[in-house]
Design a protein around this motif. Sequence first.
Motif, mmCIF file in Angstrom:
data_model
loop_
_atom_site.group_PDB
_atom_site.id
_atom_site.type_symbol
_atom_site.label_atom_id
_atom_site.label_comp_id
_atom_site.label_asym_id
_atom_site.label_seq_id
_atom_site.Cartn_x
_atom_site.Cartn_y
_atom_site.Cartn_z
ATOM 1 N N PHE A 28 -13.638 52.979 1.013
ATOM 2 C CA PHE A 28 -13.023 51.706 1.380
ATOM 3 C C PHE A 28 -11.690 51.950 2.072
ATOM 4 O O PHE A 28 -11.386 51.359 3.110
ATOM 5 C CB PHE A 28 -12.819 50.853 0.125
ATOM 6 C CG PHE A 28 -12.123 49.542 0.382
ATOM 7 C CD1 PHE A 28 -12.828 48.448 0.850
ATOM 8 C CD2 PHE A 28 -10.763 49.406 0.153
ATOM 9 C CE1 PHE A 28 -12.191 47.232 1.087
ATOM 10 C CE2 PHE A 28 -10.113 48.205 0.386
ATOM 11 C CZ PHE A 28 -10.834 47.111 0.847
ATOM 12 N N ASN A 29 -10.892 52.847 1.491
ATOM 13 C CA ASN A 29 -9.586 53.166 2.074
ATOM 14 C C ASN A 29 -9.736 53.766 3.464
ATOM 15 O O ASN A 29 -8.993 53.424 4.396
ATOM 16 C CB ASN A 29 -8.840 54.143 1.162
ATOM 17 C CG ASN A 29 -7.367 53.806 1.043
ATOM 18 O OD1 ASN A 29 -6.858 52.952 1.748
ATOM 19 N ND2 ASN A 29 -6.678 54.481 0.143
ATOM 20 N N ASP A 30 -10.708 54.672 3.601
ATOM 21 C CA ASP A 30 -10.935 55.316 4.901
ATOM 22 C C ASP A 30 -11.378 54.299 5.951
ATOM 23 O O ASP A 30 -10.908 54.319 7.094
ATOM 24 C CB ASP A 30 -11.984 56.422 4.773
ATOM 25 C CG ASP A 30 -11.475 57.620 3.966
ATOM 26 O OD1 ASP A 30 -10.252 57.717 3.761
ATOM 27 O OD2 ASP A 30 -12.310 58.441 3.540
ATOM 28 N N GLN A 31 -12.300 53.418 5.562
ATOM 29 C CA GLN A 31 -12.788 52.418 6.509
ATOM 30 C C GLN A 31 -11.682 51.437 6.883
ATOM 31 O O GLN A 31 -11.550 51.033 8.039
ATOM 32 C CB GLN A 31 -13.968 51.651 5.905
ATOM 33 C CG GLN A 31 -14.613 50.669 6.893
ATOM 34 C CD GLN A 31 -15.878 50.043 6.327
ATOM 35 O OE1 GLN A 31 -16.499 50.582 5.422
ATOM 36 N NE2 GLN A 31 -16.264 48.898 6.861
ATOM 37 N N LEU A 32 -10.866 51.079 5.888
ATOM 38 C CA LEU A 32 -9.764 50.164 6.139
ATOM 39 C C LEU A 32 -8.755 50.791 7.090
ATOM 40 O O LEU A 32 -8.257 50.145 8.016
ATOM 41 C CB LEU A 32 -9.094 49.801 4.815
ATOM 42 C CG LEU A 32 -8.344 48.467 4.751
ATOM 43 C CD1 LEU A 32 -9.259 47.311 5.114
ATOM 44 C CD2 LEU A 32 -7.779 48.273 3.348
ATOM 45 N N SER A 33 -8.464 52.076 6.869
ATOM 46 C CA SER A 33 -7.505 52.777 7.729
ATOM 47 C C SER A 33 -7.992 52.838 9.174
ATOM 48 O O SER A 33 -7.217 52.676 10.114
ATOM 49 C CB SER A 33 -7.264 54.196 7.198
ATOM 50 O OG SER A 33 -6.705 54.166 5.900
ATOM 51 N N SER A 34 -9.285 53.058 9.342
ATOM 52 C CA SER A 34 -9.830 53.152 10.697
ATOM 53 C C SER A 34 -9.842 51.798 11.410
ATOM 54 O O SER A 34 -9.875 51.741 12.645
ATOM 55 C CB SER A 34 -11.258 53.715 10.652
ATOM 56 O OG SER A 34 -12.135 52.811 10.000
ATOM 57 N N SER A 35 -9.801 50.718 10.630
ATOM 58 C CA SER A 35 -9.829 49.387 11.249
ATOM 59 C C SER A 35 -8.437 48.866 11.582
ATOM 60 O O SER A 35 -8.306 47.841 12.250
ATOM 61 C CB SER A 35 -10.535 48.390 10.319
ATOM 62 O OG SER A 35 -9.774 48.171 9.140
ATOM 63 N N VAL A 36 -7.395 49.563 11.113
ATOM 64 C CA VAL A 36 -6.025 49.086 11.345
ATOM 65 C C VAL A 36 -5.689 48.983 12.839
ATOM 66 O O VAL A 36 -5.188 47.945 13.292
ATOM 67 C CB VAL A 36 -5.003 49.969 10.606
ATOM 68 C CG1 VAL A 36 -3.582 49.705 11.100
ATOM 69 C CG2 VAL A 36 -5.089 49.720 9.103
ATOM 70 N N PRO A 37 -5.921 50.039 13.657
ATOM 71 C CA PRO A 37 -5.555 49.941 15.078
ATOM 72 C C PRO A 37 -6.196 48.764 15.807
ATOM 73 O O PRO A 37 -5.487 48.010 16.482
ATOM 74 C CB PRO A 37 -6.003 51.297 15.653
ATOM 75 C CG PRO A 37 -5.950 52.226 14.485
ATOM 76 C CD PRO A 37 -6.389 51.405 13.321
ATOM 77 N N PRO A 38 -7.526 48.550 15.698
ATOM 78 C CA PRO A 38 -8.091 47.407 16.425
ATOM 79 C C PRO A 38 -7.585 46.059 15.923
ATOM 80 O O PRO A 38 -7.381 45.131 16.716
ATOM 81 C CB PRO A 38 -9.608 47.547 16.206
ATOM 82 C CG PRO A 38 -9.768 48.454 15.047
ATOM 83 C CD PRO A 38 -8.602 49.368 15.074
ATOM 84 N N VAL A 39 -7.375 45.935 14.606
ATOM 85 C CA VAL A 39 -6.870 44.667 14.069
ATOM 86 C C VAL A 39 -5.458 44.408 14.579
ATOM 87 O O VAL A 39 -5.141 43.313 15.054
ATOM 88 C CB VAL A 39 -6.893 44.667 12.526
ATOM 89 C CG1 VAL A 39 -6.178 43.431 11.986
ATOM 90 C CG2 VAL A 39 -8.324 44.703 12.021
ATOM 91 N N PHE A 40 -4.583 45.419 14.481
ATOM 92 C CA PHE A 40 -3.211 45.269 14.951
ATOM 93 C C PHE A 40 -3.187 44.923 16.441
ATOM 94 O O PHE A 40 -2.455 44.022 16.865
ATOM 95 C CB PHE A 40 -2.422 46.561 14.704
ATOM 96 C CG PHE A 40 -1.755 46.611 13.354
ATOM 97 C CD1 PHE A 40 -2.496 46.422 12.204
ATOM 98 C CD2 PHE A 40 -0.400 46.853 13.238
ATOM 99 C CE1 PHE A 40 -1.899 46.474 10.951
ATOM 100 C CE2 PHE A 40 0.208 46.896 11.992
ATOM 101 C CZ PHE A 40 -0.543 46.708 10.846
ATOM 102 N N ALA A 41 -3.991 45.649 17.221
ATOM 103 C CA ALA A 41 -4.010 45.426 18.668
ATOM 104 C C ALA A 41 -4.483 44.010 18.995
ATOM 105 O O ALA A 41 -3.882 43.316 19.827
ATOM 106 C CB ALA A 41 -4.909 46.453 19.342
ATOM 107 N N PHE A 42 -5.551 43.571 18.341
ATOM 108 C CA PHE A 42 -6.089 42.231 18.600
ATOM 109 C C PHE A 42 -5.056 41.157 18.291
ATOM 110 O O PHE A 42 -4.804 40.258 19.108
ATOM 111 C CB PHE A 42 -7.341 42.014 17.751
ATOM 112 C CG PHE A 42 -7.898 40.618 17.830
ATOM 113 C CD1 PHE A 42 -8.717 40.234 18.870
ATOM 114 C CD2 PHE A 42 -7.584 39.675 16.847
ATOM 115 C CE1 PHE A 42 -9.225 38.936 18.945
ATOM 116 C CE2 PHE A 42 -8.085 38.387 16.917
ATOM 117 C CZ PHE A 42 -8.903 38.008 17.967
ATOM 118 N N VAL A 43 -4.462 41.227 17.096
ATOM 119 C CA VAL A 43 -3.515 40.195 16.674
ATOM 120 C C VAL A 43 -2.290 40.165 17.579
ATOM 121 O O VAL A 43 -1.859 39.101 18.045
ATOM 122 C CB VAL A 43 -3.094 40.417 15.205
ATOM 123 C CG1 VAL A 43 -1.966 39.455 14.819
ATOM 124 C CG2 VAL A 43 -4.283 40.228 14.271
#
Length: 754
Positions: free
Chosen positions: A538-553
């Motif tokens: 879960f932590n690994d998947q969450l970490s990998s999703s941080v860049p696209p989420v930050f960029a989108f927002v």
Amino acid sequence: MGNRDIRVRGLAARAGGWSARHRWAAVGIWVLFVVVSMGLGSAVGRSDVDQNDLKGEINQATQIVDDAGIREPVGESVLIQTKETGGNALKATDPRFRQAVDDVMKSVGATGEVTAVTSPYKSGSVSKDGRSALVRFDMRGDDETAGDRVGPVLEAVDKVADAHERDGLRIEEIGGASMQKTFDDAFGKDFQQAEYSAVPVAFGILLIAFGALVAALLPVALAVTAIMATMGLMALVSQVQPMSETANSVMLLVGLAVGVDYCLFYLRREREERAKGRDAQTALRIAAATSGRAVVVSGITVCVAMAGMLFTGIGEFEAMGVASLMVVAVAMVGSVTVLPALLSLLGERVEKGRVPFLRRRERAGGVPSESRLWRAVVGRVLKRPAASVVIAAGVLAAIALPALGMKTQELTLDQEFGDSLPIVATYERVNEAFPGGSEPAEVVVKADDIDAAEVRAAIADFREQAVSSGASKGPVEVKVHERENVAFLSVPLVGGSDQGKAEKSLDLLRDEVRPATLGDVDGVEAPVTGQVAGSKDFNDQLSSSVPPVFAFVVVFAFVLMLLSFRSLTIAVTSIVLNLLSVGAAYGILVMVFQHGWGASLVGAEGVGAIVAWLPLFLFVILFGLSMDYHVFVVSRIREARLQGRTTKDAISHGVVTTAGVVTSAAVIMVAVFAIFGTLSMQSMKQMGVGLAAAVLIDATVIRGVLLPAVMALLGERNWYLPRWLRWLPDLTHDESVAEETPVSRPGERVRVTG
């Protein structure tokens, strides 16, 4: 002052005008919408998110089990342990100890809720010192509802514990079902407490802010009806995007915050215009054209921020994102439609229920008095904007600095609840007596023929090397489903409740033991799952999703600000100030919950980590909510500038005239979020403290100091739009609000749209 005819344009202004003219129709449509939404939602029912929707090995293991049609029961254990530690302490071989084991087995079996009750003397579940033993069994029925049915088993174990207390024995139950029940009970109690407290707290603050009962009730009524409608819509949407209890709770939190805020912005502007002598219709039109527009811009920005959660690929986050987005959209629509209708219906009666000692002081002409505190603060800031920027930004950067060392993880039971729940002590005792036994890794082995000699040999090698490698102290238990060609290997991890050490043991299993044993057999799949594996994945998947989420927002918020204000400078400063606010909130979280600075004040001693989902969740929520204040304040500054004020005068006017409403809104948000900081679950404490701290910083340091200081330094550059961007659509929809304001100085041009 005369009431000149004021032409309005823009979505919010047109919606407000229509609602004011057709007030009963607008109110009726809103009530019908709420009732129909709730009715349809109740009829359809909510579909909940699959908790095992993670990518990687967890998903692979779940797929193997589902394809095989195996329903793995939820395992439970009863710890029988001698309380004494001396030479006279009972051992597992003592007749009284054996009698306690027999009584436990009979009692839990008699409930009819369990199966496969196994004696510790057969399974080898006796500790090395002989003081502890585990009676193991499985819960009957659906594993997802085991927590709802474990109550009678817990009661049976408690009765046996009471009967053998005189023998100096400790008898306690722990397992997937009992921990789920404990979690659900604590979670439900916590959120029930928060939900019951939030509305009265918000109402009390609004009553102080407005000094009138009816005016205070309106924002609460709008927020509550928006939440009710969204709950029904969530059930409908859940047929496509599954929801969850967590998403429901987050929706309530966000819905109350934005619903009250949007209504507060609108209502305060309408009252302000009426206090200046405008008639009710004109005041409503101005409020719709100004605060209504700010609500729409803010609401769309918040919705975009919430949509960022969809990029995580994690069902729970997607549910929270969709639920939050929906309640913000509903509250926004309600604010620009039914609210003008209600204000039109009420007229002067919005002041009914005045509280005498809360009557607000007014200046001549009935205009509400400005905040002398913020007038003084902003005056000093505008005199020394450079120094104000350096000091305020420096302080926030220093607060944010600890965030660089943030440690995130899924909190273990003892971290989540501390010593507030008895099961936590049981969890620690089981881990001490049987290291890793309460949260073992589970290897799901799938083969073409599970009974083939090479597969059986590989499983035996795995069991041996799991212990010899240091990943486990054993015993490694095996359960084979021959018909389905699937085997389950339960591996107690060295490290137990220490997440960091347990993850190292997990890595040993995955990276060394498995490739050298099961990995050598063609056609064998062997994903490693379990609580520790789930937390790590879960932590690994969450970490990998941080860049696209930050960029989108960030990108979409930037574009929305650019289109809404037609200013490149405003768009850039909006993003920078919001990021600084979020960074400061991260820093406070790390200082309190990771380093323990002041942790005793909120009951958070010994946590030592930030719950894995919180940083991303906070970023999305805070980035969205921060736009409420930013859009409202900057809109007022821009409005004053368009009316001919100098830039500095417009800044002062915009900040000071919005200080009251921003302060009231912030106090409500901080109070509601702070309620969550008082709950027993550490993850809820962290969420509450993080949100409350960020909103407080945002409404004071950011909006009261940094924003006016930065805008003062930029001067006319605040309204800069490069020529190459002038093709962008004009969504400003500024209204010609009749107001006597100072004209610009000779030779000073008003350049707002670049």
